[in-house]
Design a protein around this motif. Structure first.
Motif, short mmCIF file in Angstrom:
data_model
loop_
_atom_site.label_atom_id
_atom_site.label_comp_id
_atom_site.label_asym_id
_atom_site.label_seq_id
_atom_site.Cartn_x
_atom_site.Cartn_y
_atom_site.Cartn_z
N SER A 164 0.82 -1.21 0.00
CA SER A 164 0.00 0.00 0.00
C SER A 164 0.86 1.26 0.00
O SER A 164 0.52 2.25 -0.67
CB SER A 164 -0.93 0.01 1.22
OG SER A 164 -1.85 -1.06 1.17
N VAL A 205 -4.63 2.74 5.04
CA VAL A 205 -5.33 1.68 4.31
C VAL A 205 -4.63 0.35 4.50
O VAL A 205 -5.26 -0.69 4.76
CB VAL A 205 -5.43 2.03 2.81
CG1 VAL A 205 -5.88 0.82 2.00
CG2 VAL A 205 -6.39 3.18 2.60
N THR A 208 -5.25 -0.93 7.99
CA THR A 208 -6.61 -1.44 8.14
C THR A 208 -6.76 -2.82 7.51
O THR A 208 -7.34 -3.73 8.10
CB THR A 208 -7.61 -0.46 7.49
OG1 THR A 208 -7.45 0.83 8.07
CG2 THR A 208 -9.03 -0.93 7.70
N SER A 269 -11.57 1.35 5.31
CA SER A 269 -10.57 1.27 4.25
C SER A 269 -11.02 2.00 2.99
O SER A 269 -10.23 2.71 2.36
CB SER A 269 -10.30 -0.21 3.92
OG SER A 269 -9.40 -0.33 2.85
N ASN A 270 -12.30 1.86 2.62
CA ASN A 270 -12.81 2.56 1.44
C ASN A 270 -12.79 4.07 1.63
O ASN A 270 -12.48 4.83 0.70
CB ASN A 270 -14.22 2.08 1.12
CG ASN A 270 -14.25 0.68 0.57
OD1 ASN A 270 -13.28 0.23 -0.03
ND2 ASN A 270 -15.34 -0.03 0.76
N LEU A 272 -10.71 5.72 3.50
CA LEU A 272 -9.31 6.14 3.42
C LEU A 272 -8.82 6.15 1.98
O LEU A 272 -8.05 7.03 1.58
CB LEU A 272 -8.44 5.21 4.28
CG LEU A 272 -8.65 5.32 5.79
CD1 LEU A 272 -7.88 4.22 6.51
CD2 LEU A 272 -8.23 6.68 6.29
N GLN A 273 -9.24 5.16 1.19
CA GLN A 273 -8.85 5.14 -0.21
C GLN A 273 -9.44 6.33 -0.96
O GLN A 273 -8.77 6.93 -1.81
CB GLN A 273 -9.31 3.83 -0.84
CG GLN A 273 -8.50 2.62 -0.41
CD GLN A 273 -9.02 1.33 -1.01
OE1 GLN A 273 -10.09 1.30 -1.61
NE2 GLN A 273 -8.26 0.26 -0.86
#
Length: 284
Positions: A164, A205, A208, A269-270, A272-273
């Motif tokens: 990541s 991310v 997580t 996570s989504n 943060l992305q």
């Protein structure tokens, strides 16, 4: 003069099929492979009832398994957050012999069967193993302890942090660091004020995903943990034991707790992305 009719526009040929077909295949896959099992688990859990569900989750053995899983996953994630960031930094910022080999080794936990990883870790950290023989005289026990559980979780989930952060570091414009150097900034100041804000979304991310992967780990943990009830028994293993005992309600309740935690981590996570993509768009 005869007017020449304009030529009809030529539609460009597409290599991939149209939106309707691709979206249909995607939704079918998500529905059959992902949503149906999740829905079945939720419906099975709904049959238990609130009172019975609370009784199962608050049982001493279940609480101990969930607590061990969360604590060990947290330990593994903290280690992965630091070591994974360091490995990504080394792979991006330095050139040295064997760099490509080290880069390839980062993906070994993805390719290696988790049961094989658990057997290998158990053999290495047992009392007569290569590492265990050195640690045992110091009074450090790894096998059949929470440290062994955290070690197995860390081994299988550390690539999430490395992979990541690595591409974000590669795309980071060095001009910002050079400007900070010319202004007399210290190395740690440059890292804290320039580099860390740029890689923070990707780093979070990876952290997580690493935590979520650690929560669901099974094969690597089974061998090194010893599966001692109330001591080294993880939640996923307890759910498996409940299935073997034909206690479907107990297995469903434990699985629902893990599913809820995984969904919360997935949403985080989504988010943060999405934040990382917005940051990248502003910086472009």
């Amino acid at each position: 003069m005869t007017a020449i009719a304009p030529a009809a526009p030529v539609r460009a040929k597409r290599v991939l099929p149209g939106f309707g077909l691709t979206m249909g295949v995607t939704l079918t896959y998500v529905g059959v492979i992902v949503l149906l099992p999740v829905i079945a688990l939720v419906l099975k859990g709904a049959e238990i009832g609130p009172e019975r569900f609370v009784q199962i989750i608050t049982a001493p053995r279940t609480r101990a398994a969930l607590q061990l899983t969360l604590v060990a996953a947290t330990m593994a994630t903290i280690f992965n957050a630091l070591y994974g960031l360091l490995m990504a930094w080394v792979l991006v910022r330095y050139d040295f012999p064997g760099k490509r080999l080290l880069d390839a080794l980062m993906d070994v936990p993805f390719a290696l069967p988790t049961a094989v990883a658990g057997l290998a870790l158990t053999a290495l950290f047992a009392g007569n193993g290569w590492y265990g023989a050195l640690l045992q005289p110091l009074g450090i026990e790894v096998v059949y302890t929470i440290w062994g559980v955290a070690l197995a979780m860390s081994f299988t989930s550390i690539p999430f942090v490395v992979r990541s952060v690595q591409p974000v570091l590669e795309d980071l414009d060095p001009q910002y660091e050079e400007a900070a150097v010319t202004l007399g900034a210290h190395r740690w100041t440059i890292f804290y004020r320039v580099i860390l804000p740029a890689i923070l979304p990707a780093w979070l991310v990876g952290i997580t995903l690493s935590f979520a992967r650690s929560l669901g780990e099974f094969g690597a943990v089974v061998f090194i943990a010893g599966n001692l009830p109330m001591k080294t028994e993880i939640a996923s293993l307890l759910a498996f034991i409940r299935l073997e005992e034909y206690d479907y309600n107990g297995a469903a309740a434990i699985a629902l707790v893990l599913l809820f935690i995984a969904l919360v981590l997935l949403v985080a996570s989504n988010l943060l992305q999405a934040r990382a993509m917005r940051y990248k768009g502003k910086g472009a």
